[in-house]
Enzyme design. Structure first.
Site, mmCIF file in Angstrom:
data_model
loop_
_atom_site.group_PDB
_atom_site.id
_atom_site.type_symbol
_atom_site.label_atom_id
_atom_site.label_comp_id
_atom_site.label_asym_id
_atom_site.label_seq_id
_atom_site.Cartn_x
_atom_site.Cartn_y
_atom_site.Cartn_z
ATOM 1 N N ARG A 45 -2.372 -3.969 -5.359
ATOM 2 C CA ARG A 45 -2.696 -2.547 -5.236
ATOM 3 C C ARG A 45 -4.158 -2.269 -4.880
ATOM 4 O O ARG A 45 -4.712 -1.237 -5.281
ATOM 5 C CB ARG A 45 -2.392 -1.803 -6.540
ATOM 6 C CG ARG A 45 -0.942 -1.639 -6.844
ATOM 7 C CD ARG A 45 -0.236 -0.834 -5.754
ATOM 8 N NE ARG A 45 0.984 -0.262 -6.267
ATOM 9 C CZ ARG A 45 2.116 -0.930 -6.404
ATOM 10 N NH1 ARG A 45 2.179 -2.197 -6.018
ATOM 11 N NH2 ARG A 45 3.174 -0.340 -6.890
ATOM 12 N N SER A 96 3.474 5.360 -10.321
ATOM 13 C CA SER A 96 2.868 4.577 -11.411
ATOM 14 C C SER A 96 1.449 5.069 -11.648
ATOM 15 O O SER A 96 0.637 5.085 -10.721
ATOM 16 C CB SER A 96 2.777 3.103 -11.027
ATOM 17 O OG SER A 96 4.042 2.574 -10.820
ATOM 18 N N GLU A 147 -3.992 3.227 -11.815
ATOM 19 C CA GLU A 147 -3.710 2.834 -10.437
ATOM 20 C C GLU A 147 -3.998 4.031 -9.537
ATOM 21 O O GLU A 147 -4.407 3.893 -8.388
ATOM 22 C CB GLU A 147 -2.227 2.427 -10.339
ATOM 23 C CG GLU A 147 -1.894 1.582 -9.150
ATOM 24 C CD GLU A 147 -0.927 2.263 -8.206
ATOM 25 O OE1 GLU A 147 -1.048 2.021 -7.005
ATOM 26 O OE2 GLU A 147 -0.077 3.025 -8.662
#
Ligand code: EPU
Length: 345
Positions: free
Chosen positions: A160, A240, A341
């Site tokens: 990510r 998320s 995130e």
């Protein structure tokens, strides 16, 4: 190119935060980026589909949003290289690839957002990530005021993340991405319940004898996502909210011990070399947050990793306060520090 001032952002972020930007520029070609007036409010920042960010308040600068949406395939011998405008909807690209029988991004179906942002944040799902298919990233350099391109290796992809999110943050505006797609039969079914879900949908014979298509895998993945993740049109969220922590093995053993003592059941985990990745959703759920509401903010009841704007009226401060409480309880209970995130702006 269009320039707007004092722009309400509620429709431009999937968390549906009711904040404003001082200025928004929407551009249709890469060349237009060279002509953006120098005196527009600073800082300047690229905005994609607004699906992986949390506006923590009004944005004082200029948001730059791409409307470059072409999809240009170049046929190669073993694969197809597709050059895609940064403003194309990521899932439109996945649908296009599936319609053309091309493999590589079917597992990344139904992820909200745009192609430019997908390459910046290295989106991932069901055992595949953008880095697996990105070939080149074309950019406009806001510092040197010129165009440039990077190979995937130069982008420094990780879980990510990429250089665009770290040392290059807010310097380059992505204008197009080259994506490499395979003609050869190559479904990836080994993550979680993807294979089981495909078998349920198409039968074991079809799945095990090479009769899947990118469209069929895409359909399977969309089915799984619909069961577990909120649709941005129905419930505000940014997917998320936290990264899955990757911890030293000793720390994982500590969690195992705790789970044993407290009867928390098996601890899901994935080996990552010397380290171990533990799903943040599990840690958050075991701290009792799943489905809980705090004012207008909440934790999604089907996936504890997703924070939601439960009433549509949540202010940024409510999400931030929920974030802090979750981090504090996971740290307190498991000794693990969660990191978001979702980008905070
Ligand atoms: N789990 C729980 N409670 C929950 C949900 C999950 O304990 O409420 C546990 C289960 O053991 C499950 C494990 O966590 O097996 C993993 O769950 P899941 O497969 O749903 O994936 P995740 O690790 O929670 C990641 C990505 C998602 C992506 C899925 C599938 C991150 C930060 N998130 O979530 O990406 O869709 O894997 O590949 O890596 C996103 O980035 O916005 C996103 C949705």
């Amino acid at each position: 190119m269009d320039i707007f001032y004092d722009v309400p952002l509620a429709r431009l972020n999937t968390f549906r935060m009711k904040v404003q930007a001082a200025c928004l520029v929407e551009y249709d070609t890469a060349e237009e980026l060279g002509g953006i007036p120098e005196d527009l409010p600073k800082p300047w920042k690229a905005l994609g589909g607004g699906s992986n960010l949390l506006f923590t308040g009004d944005f004082p600068g200029t948001l730059l949003h791409s409307r470059i949406r072409f999809i240009q395939p170049v046929e190669m011998q073993e694969y197809v290289l597709v050059r895609v405008g940064s403003g194309a909807c990521w899932d439109d690209l996945c649908a296009w690839a599936a319609d053309h029988g091309l493999w590589g991004i079917e597992n990344l179906s139904h992820i909200p957002g745009e192609v430019g942002a997908a390459a910046v944040q290295n989106i991932g799902a069901y055992g595949v990530e953008a880095a697996d298919v990105v070939d080149t990233v074309e950019c406009y350099d806001l510092v040197e005021r010129r165009f440039c391109r990077f190979s995937a290796a130069e982008c420094g992809y990780g879980y990510r993340t990429s250089r665009f999110k770290e040392e290059w943050k807010d310097r380059y505006i992505v204008t197009a991405v080259g994506i490499r797609l395979a003609k050869e039969y190559s479904p990836k079914l080994d993550y979680g319940n993807v294979r089981t879900a495909a078998i349920r949908r198409f039968g074991a014979y079809e799945v095990e004898t090479g009769s899947l298509t990118p469209s069929r895998v895409r359909e399977t993945v969309i089915g799984i996502r619909r069961e577990k993740l909120p649709e941005p049109e129905e419930l505000g969220s940014a997917g998320s909210f936290f990264r899955n922590p990757i911890v030293p093995r000793e720390q994982y053993w500590q969690v195992l011990r705790k789970a044993g003592e407290e009867g928390l059941g098996e601890v899901p985990h994935y080996d990552a070399g010397e380290l171990v990745k533990i799903p943040a959703a599990w840690l958050i759920e075991k701290c009792g947050w799943k489905g809980r509401r705090e004012g207008n903010a909440g934790v999604y009841d089907r996936q504890a990793l997703v924070l939601v704007n439960a009433t549509g009226q949540a202010a940024p401060g409510e999400i931030l306060s929920l974030e802090e409480k979750i981090k504090a309880s996971v740290l307190d209970r498991f000794g693990i520090r969660l990191t978001p995130e979702v980008e905070h702006i």
